[in-house]
Design an enzyme around this catalytic site. Sequence first.
Site, PDB file in Angstrom:
ATOM      1  N   SER A   1       0.836  -1.199   0.000  1.00 22.41           N
ATOM      2  CA  SER A   1       0.000   0.000   0.000  1.00 22.41           C
ATOM      3  C   SER A   1       0.873   1.252   0.000  1.00 22.41           C
ATOM      4  O   SER A   1       0.370   2.347  -0.203  1.00 22.41           O
ATOM      5  CB  SER A   1      -0.908   0.008   1.224  1.00 22.41           C
ATOM      6  OG  SER A   1      -0.145  -0.126   2.401  1.00 22.41           O
TER       7      SER A   1
ATOM      8  N   GLU B   1      -7.061  -1.874  -6.949  1.00 25.15           N
ATOM      9  CA  GLU B   1      -6.249  -0.992  -7.794  1.00 25.15           C
ATOM     10  C   GLU B   1      -5.199  -1.851  -8.498  1.00 25.15           C
ATOM     11  O   GLU B   1      -4.476  -2.604  -7.835  1.00 25.15           O
ATOM     12  CB  GLU B   1      -5.545   0.069  -6.944  1.00 25.15           C
ATOM     13  CG  GLU B   1      -6.494   1.066  -6.309  1.00 25.15           C
ATOM     14  CD  GLU B   1      -5.809   2.012  -5.318  1.00 25.15           C
ATOM     15  OE1 GLU B   1      -6.218   3.163  -5.230  1.00 25.15           O
ATOM     16  OE2 GLU B   1      -4.859   1.582  -4.619  1.00 25.15           O
TER      17      GLU B   1
ATOM     18  N   HIS C   1      -3.735  -3.960  -5.477  1.00 23.14           N
ATOM     19  CA  HIS C   1      -3.979  -3.441  -4.126  1.00 23.14           C
ATOM     20  C   HIS C   1      -5.443  -3.631  -3.732  1.00 23.14           C
ATOM     21  O   HIS C   1      -6.339  -3.026  -4.314  1.00 23.14           O
ATOM     22  CB  HIS C   1      -3.583  -1.953  -4.095  1.00 23.14           C
ATOM     23  CG  HIS C   1      -3.630  -1.362  -2.733  1.00 23.14           C
ATOM     24  ND1 HIS C   1      -3.953  -0.055  -2.490  1.00 23.14           N
ATOM     25  CD2 HIS C   1      -3.418  -1.915  -1.507  1.00 23.14           C
ATOM     26  CE1 HIS C   1      -3.921   0.184  -1.194  1.00 23.14           C
ATOM     27  NE2 HIS C   1      -3.603  -0.936  -0.579  1.00 23.14           N
TER      28      HIS C   1
ATOM     29  N   ASN D   1      -5.180   5.583  -1.254  1.00 24.27           N
ATOM     30  CA  ASN D   1      -4.387   6.049  -0.111  1.00 24.27           C
ATOM     31  C   ASN D   1      -3.824   7.453  -0.316  1.00 24.27           C
ATOM     32  O   ASN D   1      -3.632   8.188   0.652  1.00 24.27           O
ATOM     33  CB  ASN D   1      -3.257   5.068   0.203  1.00 24.27           C
ATOM     34  CG  ASN D   1      -3.775   3.869   0.980  1.00 24.27           C
ATOM     35  OD1 ASN D   1      -4.884   3.899   1.518  1.00 24.27           O
ATOM     36  ND2 ASN D   1      -2.996   2.798   1.043  1.00 24.27           N
TER      37      ASN D   1
HETATM   38  N1  3HC Z   1     -16.152 -10.901   5.552  1.00 25.47           N
HETATM   39  C1  3HC Z   1     -17.210 -11.057   4.744  1.00 25.47           C
HETATM   40  N2  3HC Z   1     -18.168 -10.119   4.592  1.00 25.47           N
HETATM   41  C2  3HC Z   1     -18.035  -8.981   5.300  1.00 25.47           C
HETATM   42  C3  3HC Z   1     -16.944  -8.737   6.143  1.00 25.47           C
HETATM   43  C4  3HC Z   1     -15.971  -9.751   6.264  1.00 25.47           C
HETATM   44  N3  3HC Z   1     -14.880  -9.620   7.037  1.00 25.47           N
HETATM   45  N4  3HC Z   1     -17.088  -7.506   6.691  1.00 25.47           N
HETATM   46  C5  3HC Z   1     -18.222  -6.991   6.190  1.00 25.47           C
HETATM   47  N5  3HC Z   1     -18.796  -7.887   5.364  1.00 25.47           N
HETATM   48  C6  3HC Z   1     -20.019  -7.716   4.592  1.00 25.47           C
HETATM   49  C7  3HC Z   1     -21.250  -7.925   5.440  1.00 25.47           C
HETATM   50  O1  3HC Z   1     -21.616  -9.277   5.511  1.00 25.47           O
HETATM   51  C8  3HC Z   1     -22.284  -7.096   4.683  1.00 25.47           C
HETATM   52  O2  3HC Z   1     -22.720  -7.770   3.504  1.00 25.47           O
HETATM   53  P1  3HC Z   1     -24.175  -7.471   2.832  1.00 25.47           P
HETATM   54  O3  3HC Z   1     -24.223  -6.000   2.516  1.00 25.47           O
HETATM   55  O4  3HC Z   1     -24.198  -8.344   1.616  1.00 25.47           O
HETATM   56  O5  3HC Z   1     -25.154  -7.852   3.893  1.00 25.47           O
HETATM   57  C9  3HC Z   1     -21.468  -5.907   4.212  1.00 25.47           C
HETATM   58  O6  3HC Z   1     -20.106  -6.349   4.173  1.00 25.47           O
HETATM   59  C10 3HC Z   1     -21.596  -4.742   5.142  1.00 25.47           C
HETATM   60  O7  3HC Z   1     -21.206  -5.178   6.472  1.00 25.47           O
HETATM   61  P2  3HC Z   1     -22.067  -4.917   7.792  1.00 25.47           P
HETATM   62  O8  3HC Z   1     -23.531  -4.798   7.422  1.00 25.47           O
HETATM   63  O9  3HC Z   1     -21.691  -5.904   8.813  1.00 25.47           O
HETATM   64  O10 3HC Z   1     -21.486  -3.576   8.375  1.00 25.47           O
HETATM   65  P3  3HC Z   1     -21.401  -2.204   7.695  1.00 25.47           P
HETATM   66  O11 3HC Z   1     -22.544  -1.943   6.799  1.00 25.47           O
HETATM   67  O12 3HC Z   1     -21.126  -1.277   8.805  1.00 25.47           O
HETATM   68  O13 3HC Z   1     -20.078  -2.326   6.786  1.00 25.47           O
HETATM   69  C11 3HC Z   1     -17.802  -2.135   6.371  1.00 25.47           C
HETATM   70  C12 3HC Z   1     -18.845  -2.678   7.324  1.00 25.47           C
HETATM   71  C13 3HC Z   1     -17.899  -2.840   4.999  1.00 25.47           C
HETATM   72  C14 3HC Z   1     -16.442  -2.407   6.983  1.00 25.47           C
HETATM   73  C15 3HC Z   1     -18.078  -0.577   6.173  1.00 25.47           C
HETATM   74  O14 3HC Z   1     -18.137   0.043   7.434  1.00 25.47           O
HETATM   75  C16 3HC Z   1     -17.051   0.111   5.343  1.00 25.47           C
HETATM   76  O15 3HC Z   1     -17.094   0.078   4.125  1.00 25.47           O
HETATM   77  N6  3HC Z   1     -16.066   0.790   6.020  1.00 25.47           N
HETATM   78  C17 3HC Z   1     -15.000   1.492   5.355  1.00 25.47           C
HETATM   79  C18 3HC Z   1     -13.872   0.507   5.121  1.00 25.47           C
HETATM   80  C19 3HC Z   1     -12.764   1.115   4.312  1.00 25.47           C
HETATM   81  O16 3HC Z   1     -12.757   2.295   4.008  1.00 25.47           O
HETATM   82  N7  3HC Z   1     -11.781   0.279   3.968  1.00 25.47           N
HETATM   83  C20 3HC Z   1     -10.629   0.712   3.252  1.00 25.47           C
HETATM   84  C21 3HC Z   1      -9.552   0.980   4.233  1.00 25.47           C
HETATM   85  S1  3HC Z   1      -8.080   1.555   3.448  1.00 25.47           S
HETATM   86  C22 3HC Z   1      -7.283   0.158   2.990  1.00 25.47           C
HETATM   87  O17 3HC Z   1      -7.690  -0.948   3.223  1.00 25.47           O
HETATM   88  C23 3HC Z   1      -6.021   0.375   2.233  1.00 25.47           C
HETATM   89  C24 3HC Z   1      -4.822  -0.134   2.970  1.00 25.47           C
HETATM   90  O18 3HC Z   1      -3.747  -0.007   2.113  1.00 25.47           O
HETATM   91  C25 3HC Z   1      -4.532   0.644   4.263  1.00 25.47           C
END
Ligand code: 3HC
Length: 338
Positions: A163, A198, A186, A236
């Site tokens: 990343s 990405e 990514h 990022n």
């Molecule tokens: N495994 C499988 N499915 C998952 C999961 C997991 N670990 N986590 C979430 N899900 C699924 C849920 O089952 C649900 O599916 P559905 O819509 O089909 O029912 C869906 O994702 C949404 O989950 P929840 O309903 O439990 O909870 P939320 O609606 O609050 O979503 C989240 C959780 C998807 C984490 C949401 O809060 C989100 O999108 N957060 C932002 C995350 C983000 O920005 N990530 C990027 C970070 S930066 C990065 O990774 C880059 C690196 O380089 C640092």
Amino acid sequence: MLSSISRASAMSTSRNTLNAAAATRLSSIQRHLSTTPSAREGKIERLTVFGAGLMGAGIAQVGAQSGLKVVLSDVTDKALENGLNIIQKSLARVAKKKSPDDIEGFTSKILKNIETTTDAGKAVEQSDLVIEAIIESIKVKRDLFGFLDSKAKSDCIFATNTSSLSVTEIAESCSKERQEKFAGLHFFNPVPAMKLVEIIRTSQTSTSTYEALKEVTLRMNKSPVTCNDTPGFIVNRLLVPYLLESIRMVERGDATPEDIDTAMELGAGYPMGPFKLLDFVGLDTTSYISQGWRDKAEAGQISKELVQPIELLDKLVKEGKLGRKSGEGFYKVSHMIE
Ligand code: 3HC
């Protein structure tokens, strides 16, 4: 109570709109690729993932779910066991929606697509695609790819999930021929839920490598976007300065983390405010990325102001308050999303 219901409904409306847009984009790319000759040739069937942490386990899982034969590799059996646990928990979540009457059957069918090994050479013997998701150390990544170069088939594609590091510098640990088959791939956390990948093309990445990666990410039900090998790629590059500035706001006493999170969730439609996201991604990860970028700022690749050190972030990391992984960051674990 009322406010939490309207808040949940506001967030779910904005997520549904985003999901619909992503689905339309995905199906139009899928239609285009099904008619592209290069996408039908040399199809990727066998995937090897290095690193059984959260990202590696997630990548192995989505690969297995899309029907690929996956080898997950790490340096110890304990790390592999941990990776399989992550996959099992996540698959149970997916199965609840996709196959509620046969959760075990669904899970075990996908797990059958995943083998594990601590033998790195053996892990890539048959592989069409290697994705590395190990620690963010240029030396360790280069050592791994340099070793794998002579072990993998000549047409095997190498990809790094870095990343924060330069894909070009990592690729240069391999032969000239392999560098044409080398790119960044990514993924985002949590990998099974986040739709984006990405694809980072270096100046050496061949068009057929790029097309093969695009095709396999679509099979994984992801939406690929393309970026040059620049610091932070797309997400990022925009996200990290935003996260850092939100910490500066708290440091200046402008607003509390709770209010900033509420503001960005309800005012900008983000699924998580910056402090929930910082805790989710890990304060150490964000700190590490910004430290690495300070060198790039010296070299003029990114603006210095964006990555100035932040006392509050350094203090929390020093105290071991890393977010979800340590039980406390800006929030205590009981307030964190699972
Ligand atoms: N495994 C499988 N499915 C998952 C999961 C997991 N670990 N986590 C979430 N899900 C699924 C849920 O089952 C649900 O599916 P559905 O819509 O089909 O029912 C869906 O994702 C949404 O989950 P929840 O309903 O439990 O909870 P939320 O609606 O609050 O979503 C989240 C959780 C998807 C984490 C949401 O809060 C989100 O999108 N957060 C932002 C995350 C983000 O920005 N990530 C990027 C970070 S930066 C990065 O990774 C880059 C690196 O380089 C640092």
